[in-house]
Motif scaffolding. Sequence first.
Motif, PDB file in Angstrom:
ATOM      1  N   ARG A  46       3.898  26.646  -2.835  1.00  0.00           N
ATOM      2  CA  ARG A  46       4.297  26.438  -4.230  1.00  0.00           C
ATOM      3  C   ARG A  46       5.692  25.834  -4.330  1.00  0.00           C
ATOM      4  N   GLU A  47       6.609  26.280  -3.470  1.00  0.00           N
ATOM      5  CA  GLU A  47       7.969  25.737  -3.495  1.00  0.00           C
ATOM      6  C   GLU A  47       7.980  24.267  -3.098  1.00  0.00           C
ATOM      7  N   ILE A  48       7.168  23.916  -2.111  1.00  0.00           N
ATOM      8  CA  ILE A  48       7.086  22.520  -1.688  1.00  0.00           C
ATOM      9  C   ILE A  48       6.487  21.664  -2.795  1.00  0.00           C
ATOM     10  N   ARG A  49       5.453  22.166  -3.446  1.00  0.00           N
ATOM     11  CA  ARG A  49       4.849  21.421  -4.553  1.00  0.00           C
ATOM     12  C   ARG A  49       5.856  21.244  -5.696  1.00  0.00           C
ATOM     13  N   ILE A  91       0.849  -1.192   0.000  1.00  0.00           N
ATOM     14  CA  ILE A  91       0.000   0.000   0.000  1.00  0.00           C
ATOM     15  C   ILE A  91       0.887   1.245   0.000  1.00  0.00           C
ATOM     16  N   PRO A  92       0.339   2.396  -0.399  1.00  0.00           N
ATOM     17  CA  PRO A  92       1.148   3.619  -0.476  1.00  0.00           C
ATOM     18  C   PRO A  92       1.809   3.973   0.857  1.00  0.00           C
ATOM     19  N   VAL A  93       2.989   4.583   0.757  1.00  0.00           N
ATOM     20  CA  VAL A  93       3.762   4.989   1.930  1.00  0.00           C
ATOM     21  C   VAL A  93       3.654   6.504   2.093  1.00  0.00           C
ATOM     22  N   ALA A  94       3.302   6.925   3.298  1.00  0.00           N
ATOM     23  CA  ALA A  94       3.243   8.350   3.626  1.00  0.00           C
ATOM     24  C   ALA A  94       4.355   8.674   4.614  1.00  0.00           C
ATOM     25  N   VAL A  95       4.782   9.936   4.626  1.00  0.00           N
ATOM     26  CA  VAL A  95       5.795  10.374   5.584  1.00  0.00           C
ATOM     27  C   VAL A  95       5.409  11.748   6.103  1.00  0.00           C
ATOM     28  N   ALA A  96       5.670  11.974   7.391  1.00  0.00           N
ATOM     29  CA  ALA A  96       5.343  13.250   8.028  1.00  0.00           C
ATOM     30  C   ALA A  96       6.380  13.539   9.100  1.00  0.00           C
ATOM     31  N   GLY A  97       6.484  14.812   9.458  1.00  0.00           N
ATOM     32  CA  GLY A  97       7.367  15.205  10.547  1.00  0.00           C
ATOM     33  C   GLY A  97       8.591  15.966  10.083  1.00  0.00           C
ATOM     34  N   GLY A  98       8.554  17.305  10.207  1.00  0.00           N
ATOM     35  CA  GLY A  98       9.720  18.125   9.906  1.00  0.00           C
ATOM     36  C   GLY A  98      10.053  18.280   8.440  1.00  0.00           C
ATOM     37  N   LEU A  99       9.106  17.992   7.560  1.00  0.00           N
ATOM     38  CA  LEU A  99       9.390  18.107   6.124  1.00  0.00           C
ATOM     39  C   LEU A  99       9.375  19.567   5.680  1.00  0.00           C
ATOM     40  N   ASN A 100      10.308  19.903   4.799  1.00  0.00           N
ATOM     41  CA  ASN A 100      10.321  21.218   4.169  1.00  0.00           C
ATOM     42  C   ASN A 100      10.590  21.034   2.680  1.00  0.00           C
ATOM     43  N   SER A 101      10.868  22.120   1.969  1.00  0.00           N
ATOM     44  CA  SER A 101      11.033  22.016   0.518  1.00  0.00           C
ATOM     45  C   SER A 101      12.344  21.341   0.119  1.00  0.00           C
ATOM     46  N   GLN A 155      11.194  16.480  -7.698  1.00  0.00           N
ATOM     47  CA  GLN A 155      12.038  15.666  -6.818  1.00  0.00           C
ATOM     48  C   GLN A 155      13.432  16.280  -6.667  1.00  0.00           C
ATOM     49  N   LYS A 156      13.465  17.604  -6.699  1.00  0.00           N
ATOM     50  CA  LYS A 156      14.709  18.343  -6.503  1.00  0.00           C
ATOM     51  C   LYS A 156      14.525  19.331  -5.351  1.00  0.00           C
ATOM     52  N   GLU A 157      15.532  19.400  -4.470  1.00  0.00           N
ATOM     53  CA  GLU A 157      15.443  20.264  -3.307  1.00  0.00           C
ATOM     54  C   GLU A 157      15.334  21.737  -3.694  1.00  0.00           C
ATOM     55  N   VAL A 158      14.481  22.450  -2.976  1.00  0.00           N
ATOM     56  CA  VAL A 158      14.370  23.902  -3.099  1.00  0.00           C
ATOM     57  C   VAL A 158      14.881  24.489  -1.787  1.00  0.00           C
ATOM     58  N   SER A 159      15.936  25.282  -1.857  1.00  0.00           N
ATOM     59  CA  SER A 159      16.589  25.796  -0.653  1.00  0.00           C
ATOM     60  C   SER A 159      15.616  26.575   0.228  1.00  0.00           C
ATOM     61  N   LEU A 213       3.008  12.892   1.067  1.00  0.00           N
ATOM     62  CA  LEU A 213       3.939  13.731   1.824  1.00  0.00           C
ATOM     63  C   LEU A 213       3.146  14.759   2.617  1.00  0.00           C
ATOM     64  N   ILE A 214       3.290  14.708   3.926  1.00  0.00           N
ATOM     65  CA  ILE A 214       2.496  15.547   4.825  1.00  0.00           C
ATOM     66  C   ILE A 214       3.388  16.656   5.375  1.00  0.00           C
ATOM     67  N   VAL A 215       3.078  17.893   5.015  1.00  0.00           N
ATOM     68  CA  VAL A 215       3.887  19.044   5.406  1.00  0.00           C
ATOM     69  C   VAL A 215       3.049  19.964   6.282  1.00  0.00           C
ATOM     70  N   GLY A 216       3.591  20.351   7.417  1.00  0.00           N
ATOM     71  CA  GLY A 216       2.864  21.225   8.336  1.00  0.00           C
ATOM     72  C   GLY A 216       3.549  22.558   8.541  1.00  0.00           C
ATOM     73  N   GLY A 217       4.489  22.595   9.506  1.00  0.00           N
ATOM     74  CA  GLY A 217       5.106  23.847   9.926  1.00  0.00           C
ATOM     75  C   GLY A 217       5.826  24.606   8.834  1.00  0.00           C
TER      76      GLY A 217
END
Length: 229
Positions: free
Chosen positions: A86-89, A45-55, A95-99, A69-73
Amino acid sequence: DPVARARRAAELGAAAVCWHVGIDMQMQGKTPFALIEELARGSPIPVAVAGGLNSESVARAARAGAQILIVGGAITKSPKIVEATREIRRAIDTQKEVSTELFRRYSGTEIREAFLKVSSPNVTDAMQRQGAMHGIQPHLTDRTVRMVGPAVTVVTRDGDWAKPVEAIDRAGPGDVIVIDAGGSSTAVWGELASWSARGRGVGGGRHRRRGPGHRCDLGQSGCRSSAGT
């Protein structure tokens, strides 16, 4: 076994399995990417991840195989919520980091840079009030100066300046000399010591005793001392 638990969750009818990186793990600098890769390969089944994610980290999570991908703060605490979203999206889609500076994880070589951006209360809050030194007050000629660096600690006695002088020789560029004079009333540091420390690139110095504290701003062009007896 996370993969076995994911398979069991699927058998029970779960639509997805989520790996949450708790605040305690985040404070220890732990990342979930290797585990996400393992889960993505073995979970039905699909894998989700949460906690401290940023762009930045959300792109790594996407590359590791996370489908949710669950993004909060990093969004809600951003001063520009729409732009942050928008940067996170964009990071997810490419699949490339946005500083970003939000929820950023600093490497060992970047720790000093990180501490220069925050206040002492910020640090003690993040450390859950642990490790704070008591009885030390700032006496800086320039209130905008921040004193950050590895501590060179000294324990000495009333009026004995030999160990503080030795600390100057031992300290490297950016180090902070911290002296415990045992509550003495006689200065163990003065203007000559301040100039010597500044010449070696020492980032700052503090010592604790009764009476007026030593005051020195090593980060400016001059150095003044109020280390009277």
